[in-house]
Design a protein around this motif. Structure first.
Motif, short mmCIF file in Angstrom:
data_model
loop_
_atom_site.label_atom_id
_atom_site.label_comp_id
_atom_site.label_asym_id
_atom_site.label_seq_id
_atom_site.Cartn_x
_atom_site.Cartn_y
_atom_site.Cartn_z
N GLU A 58 39.90 -58.32 59.41
CA GLU A 58 41.17 -58.73 58.82
C GLU A 58 42.19 -57.61 58.95
O GLU A 58 41.91 -56.46 58.59
N ASN A 116 47.22 -62.27 57.90
CA ASN A 116 47.66 -62.97 56.70
C ASN A 116 49.03 -63.59 56.92
O ASN A 116 49.98 -62.90 57.29
N GLU A 148 44.97 -66.34 58.07
CA GLU A 148 44.55 -66.53 56.68
C GLU A 148 45.75 -66.98 55.85
O GLU A 148 46.76 -66.28 55.79
N ASP A 178 42.55 -68.49 52.18
CA ASP A 178 42.33 -67.19 51.55
C ASP A 178 42.28 -67.32 50.03
O ASP A 178 42.84 -68.25 49.45
N LYS A 199 37.66 -68.51 52.30
CA LYS A 199 37.34 -67.20 51.75
C LYS A 199 37.32 -67.28 50.24
O LYS A 199 38.34 -67.56 49.61
CA CA Z 1 43.61 -62.15 53.36
#
Ligand code: CA
Ligand code: C2E
Ligand code: CA
Ligand code: CA
Length: 278
Positions: A58, A116, A148, A178, A199
């Protein structure tokens, strides 16, 4: 109207951080920081429990401020979102990430990278066009990327958000939900969004091996996600006991300090080269 919006923005900022001056000047400086290359990207591995290797990572943004020192994303991302700087910031991160992925793909071709994306950007058509442009000209296949997206009651325009995510899926980018469990419309989004991965938020994961309620939530979320055909990542894994619990629950991937803290590119690539295992 703009003056009013600006007014309420500053009020919220004051309420949020209690430091108006700092917020105002930080935002002025963010534009300069992008230009001056003070915005760094760190990489935190995602570890596949069955394959027993790092399969993804990530991208987490870092601001090295010349006078203030390190400014954390928890401070400046929410400000950037409120002041319309999140699009340029995210495009900057994406550009960096495709360059870095191209770098490590030579030796570690299957390792994907997650970026993200703030939920509200999904309905920004100019942003989406620029994302496609970066992806299509990068020389890196879109299948090397994951977006995400935080489930968010603030998702202002679900219809166009869903359309954007479908478009990303079409061109090969995987989509991950996320911080699962912390939002307000969890099941609605789970049903509506075209997802590949879920996640589970750190707040549920961290004590799942010692707290009865958390363990039930984590276990049943993994089951639910698998029924829906999604991979599950547990974030915030800090010790072996937590890893063992998640492994027993059939969790697919883990992320957290037990595997590694977010690392600068060089250290992350070194870790890949070491064939790291737990
Ligand atoms: Ca994240
Ligand atoms: P997130 O997406 O939930 O990212 C995970 C955060 O948890 C990261 O904090 C990471 O350093 C931290 N973390 C990871 N493993 C552990 C662990 O085992 N224990 C603990 N206590 N913490 C752990 P970070 O890097 O400070 O990022 C904070 C948030 O800022 C991120 O939360 C994400 O929402 C946001 N963010 C970071 N980079 C970007 C970006 O490029 N774009 C956007 N839109 N948001 C970003
Ligand atoms: Ca997260
Ligand atoms: Ca989180």
């Amino acid at each position: 109207d703009e003056a009013l919006q600006a007014g309420s923005f500053w009020q919220r900022s004051v309420a949020d951080d209690g430091n108006l001056e700092r917020s105002i000047s930080l935002m002025g400086e963010l534009d300069a920081a992008l230009a001056a290359d003070q915005i760094d990207v760190y990489y935190q591995p995602k570890y596949d429990l069955r394959k027993r290797r790092i399969t993804s990572t990530e991208a987490l943004v870092r601001w090295r401020h010349p006078e203030r020192g390190f400014v954390g994303p928890d401070v400046f991302i929410p400000l950037a979102e409120k002041t319309n700087r999140i699009a340029p910031l995210t495009l900057h991160v994406l550009q960096r990430v495709v360059r870095d992925v191209a770098d490590w793909r030579v030796l570690h071709g299957s390792v994907t990278a997650a970026v993200n994306i703030s939920a509200n950007l999904l309905s920004d058509t100019a942003f989406n066009a620029q994302v496609e442009d970066i992806l299509l000209t990068s020389g890196v296949p879109s299948t090397a990327l994951v977006f995400e997206v935080t489930e968010s009651a603030a998702m202002s325009d679900p219809t166009s958000a869903i359309a954007a995510l479908n478009r990303y899926r079409e061109i090969g980018v995987a989509v991950s939900m996320d911080d699962y469990g912390t939002g307000q419309s969890t099941l609605t989004y789970l049903k509506q969004l075209p997802l590949n991965e879920l996640k589970i938020d750190r707040s549920f994961v961290q004590h799942a091996h010692v707290n009865r309620a958390d363990s039930v939530l984590v276990r049943s979320t993994i089951e639910l996600a698998h029924e829906l055909g999604l991979k599950v990542v547990a974030e915030g894994v800090e010790d072996r006991a937590c890893l063992d619990f998640l492994s027993a629950c059939g969790c697919d991937l883990i992320q957290g300090y037990f595997i590694s803290r977010p690392l600068p590119l060089g250290e992350f690539v070194t870790l890949l080269g070491e064939d790291f295992k737990v």
